[in-house]
Each structure stands twice: as structure tokens, then as C-alpha cells.
Design a protein around this motif. Sequence first.
Motif, short mmCIF file in Angstrom:
data_model
loop_
_atom_site.label_atom_id
_atom_site.label_comp_id
_atom_site.label_asym_id
_atom_site.label_seq_id
_atom_site.Cartn_x
_atom_site.Cartn_y
_atom_site.Cartn_z
N PRO A 90 52.16 -9.82 18.39
CA PRO A 90 52.78 -11.01 17.79
C PRO A 90 53.05 -10.80 16.31
O PRO A 90 52.26 -10.16 15.60
CB PRO A 90 51.72 -12.10 18.02
CG PRO A 90 50.94 -11.63 19.21
CD PRO A 90 50.91 -10.13 19.10
N ALA A 91 54.15 -11.32 15.84
CA ALA A 91 54.58 -11.11 14.45
C ALA A 91 53.53 -11.55 13.43
O ALA A 91 53.37 -10.90 12.39
CB ALA A 91 55.90 -11.86 14.21
N GLU A 92 52.79 -12.63 13.74
CA GLU A 92 51.82 -13.13 12.76
C GLU A 92 50.62 -12.21 12.59
O GLU A 92 49.88 -12.31 11.61
CB GLU A 92 51.33 -14.53 13.16
CG GLU A 92 50.63 -14.61 14.50
CD GLU A 92 51.57 -14.91 15.66
OE1 GLU A 92 51.10 -15.50 16.64
OE2 GLU A 92 52.76 -14.57 15.55
N PHE A 93 50.41 -11.27 13.56
CA PHE A 93 49.26 -10.37 13.47
C PHE A 93 49.62 -9.00 12.89
O PHE A 93 48.74 -8.20 12.61
CB PHE A 93 48.64 -10.17 14.86
CG PHE A 93 48.13 -11.43 15.48
CD1 PHE A 93 47.61 -12.44 14.69
CD2 PHE A 93 48.16 -11.61 16.85
CE1 PHE A 93 47.13 -13.61 15.25
CE2 PHE A 93 47.69 -12.78 17.42
CZ PHE A 93 47.17 -13.79 16.63
N PRO A 138 50.84 -8.04 9.86
CA PRO A 138 50.30 -7.73 8.52
C PRO A 138 48.82 -7.35 8.56
O PRO A 138 48.39 -6.44 7.84
CB PRO A 138 50.52 -9.03 7.74
CG PRO A 138 51.65 -9.69 8.42
CD PRO A 138 51.48 -9.38 9.87
N SER A 148 55.74 -2.47 19.97
CA SER A 148 56.15 -3.85 20.24
C SER A 148 57.40 -3.93 21.11
O SER A 148 57.81 -5.03 21.50
CB SER A 148 56.40 -4.60 18.93
OG SER A 148 55.20 -4.68 18.17
N THR A 154 45.03 -7.52 19.35
CA THR A 154 45.81 -8.74 19.55
C THR A 154 45.01 -9.79 20.29
O THR A 154 45.02 -10.97 19.94
CB THR A 154 47.09 -8.42 20.33
OG1 THR A 154 47.86 -7.45 19.61
CG2 THR A 154 47.94 -9.67 20.53
N CYS A 185 42.38 -11.27 17.95
CA CYS A 185 42.98 -12.15 16.94
C CYS A 185 43.36 -13.50 17.56
O CYS A 185 43.19 -14.55 16.94
CB CYS A 185 44.20 -11.51 16.32
SG CYS A 185 43.81 -10.19 15.14
N GLU A 186 43.89 -13.46 18.76
CA GLU A 186 44.28 -14.70 19.43
C GLU A 186 43.08 -15.58 19.72
O GLU A 186 43.17 -16.80 19.72
CB GLU A 186 45.04 -14.37 20.73
CG GLU A 186 46.42 -13.78 20.48
CD GLU A 186 47.09 -13.36 21.77
OE1 GLU A 186 46.38 -13.24 22.79
OE2 GLU A 186 48.32 -13.18 21.77
#
Length: 333
Positions: free
Chosen positions: A145-148, A150, A242, A293, A296-297
Amino acid sequence: MAALWTRVSSMNQEKYGCGLDFQDKISREYAEKITSPLLDEGEEIPFNNKQEILIDRTTWERANVITRCGYEVALITESTPLKRHVKCSRCGNYLTGYSRIKRNKKGEEHEYFYYKCNTKGCGVNTSSIQLHNLYTNLLDEFKIPAEFIPILTKMLEKVFNEYNDFKASAKSSLLKRKTELNKLIENTQVRYGLGEISAEVYNTTFNRLKEEQAKKSSLLAETEENLSNQKKYIDRVIAMSSKLGDLWREGDFRQRQKLQNLIYPEGLFYDKEINSYRTTSVNPVLSIFSRFTSNCEKGKEKQTRNCFQICRWWSIADSNRSPRHCQCRALAR
């Protein structure tokens, strides 16, 4: 009856049955004459290498089309790239790919592709479209996911920094040991030249020292590789991971096989009962990305730090192993 049909099919597939390529079936030595112990000395029987035609060519070609039953054997088949990669979950054998020509209600012919297990009793036989959709869905699960991104980028930067520090330390140690080996080899040669050691001792010692020297030289070459432009390198790895599903969908046969062997080096199993894949081993980098991922989720910071420790393990060897490359390297190529 089955044995008779098999033999007839085999005979039909021999080209010389219709007068083709018969010269390839006999050696040049007997192409012009045949001799026999029953003949007088020097007597020969003239031989005509033109085989009598058993069936006409049209009938021969039609018979071969029937006995092939729609199956085609080929090393490269664009429509069945998962062959020799996906295994049957029941027997463990690889699935094979084949095609069939079918007609629709309008009488139009279309070619359809399938995978099947050739083990008797397994009964695995499914369309290529179904297996391919399941496979690309599996690859899409690696998407970050894009938010993870960085967070993962910063984590990998730390991994590469420690990897570069370790390489510098390992290089110094290897150079020191290589210098020692050069001196030992030179001393061994001098002692043998002066007659202080026997030929047997010299050969054993010299060979062992040269073998270790070669290994150290190989490891030293690995430490020379430069990862200075690591930001660009990391971005490329994350970007590729990705879009694995899209890369596989858009690739040709060779590109697909290269990608799938990189992701699942030992292949994977197809379970007919649940219509799904079962994996045994995944590329370690992608495995870490997937766990990262997931953690983080779920907001599990502690487990995320554990992922960082795993990344370090894959990029840096301990004192008992040789320096190994970061597993990300293969994905970025």
C-alpha cells in the motif's frame, strides 16, 4: 486391443510408411548392397533403398492427426507458462499444458488451453484461464500500500547501510587472510625446494592452501560490488514488487517463467479440492515485504521491528558464513 492400437499408431507415425525419409532408417553401409554367409565369396545382392509405399501421404497425415488427439508437445508454449512450475497437490508431479480445438454452436473453431496432471487417478484437469487468474491474484497480494512505502523505504535504507558497513569490515578481514595465504604458499614452495618436506606433504598442503585462496578471492570480489546509489535501487525493488501481477500478465513465456521462478523458486502446488494454490517457499524479500505490510495494517510495531531484524539477517551474514548479497538484488534486475 489397446496394445494393437498403440502399435498401429506407432507405425502410422513412421514417415517411411508413406515412402518418406527411408534413407534415414538404414545405414549408408547397407544402402547399396547386402551380403549373406549363404552367398558365395564376393557375391552380393543388389539392394534398392526405395521403400514400397504402404499408404498414401494424405491417409498418413490424417491418421497422425487422429492419434495426436489434440495434444501438442513443445518446449515453449506462450499460453501455458505454468507448466513445470505448478505441481499437483495429490501426487507432487508437475502439471502439463495442452490445447484442444472446439467448435461453438456457429461451427467456428477455437483453440482452448488446459493444465492437467498425467498421474492416473489424480483427475486434475482445469482451464489455463482459471489457473492464470488464481496465479495473478496471488502475485497481487505482494503489492505494498502506498501509505506504507515511506516506512519500508527507511527500513531498507538502514538494512543497506549496515550491509555496506559489514562489507567494509569483511573486505579488510579477507585481504588480511589472503596476504597470509600468499606467504604460506610461498614458504611451502621454498621448503619443498630445499627438500625439507616430501612431495606428498607438499602436494596436500599446497592444494589446500590454493583452494582456500580461491574461496577468499571469490568472497573478496563480492565485497567490491557498489551499492552507493541505494535510494534508486530501493525504489526500483519496491516498485517492482508492487506490480508483480501486471508484469506476469504482460510478459511473454520466458519473462513469465523467469519471474515465477524468482518468486517461487521451488514452485507451488495446485489443490483441486479447494481450487487454490499452496506455497512451500517464497522469495525471502517478498516474504518480508508481505509480513511487513500485514504488520503495518494490524498496527503491530513490535513485529514490524522483528521484520527489520529479519531483513538484516538476509543482508548480512554472521561470522561463520560468507558475506551474502541482499536478496533484493535479484528483484531489481
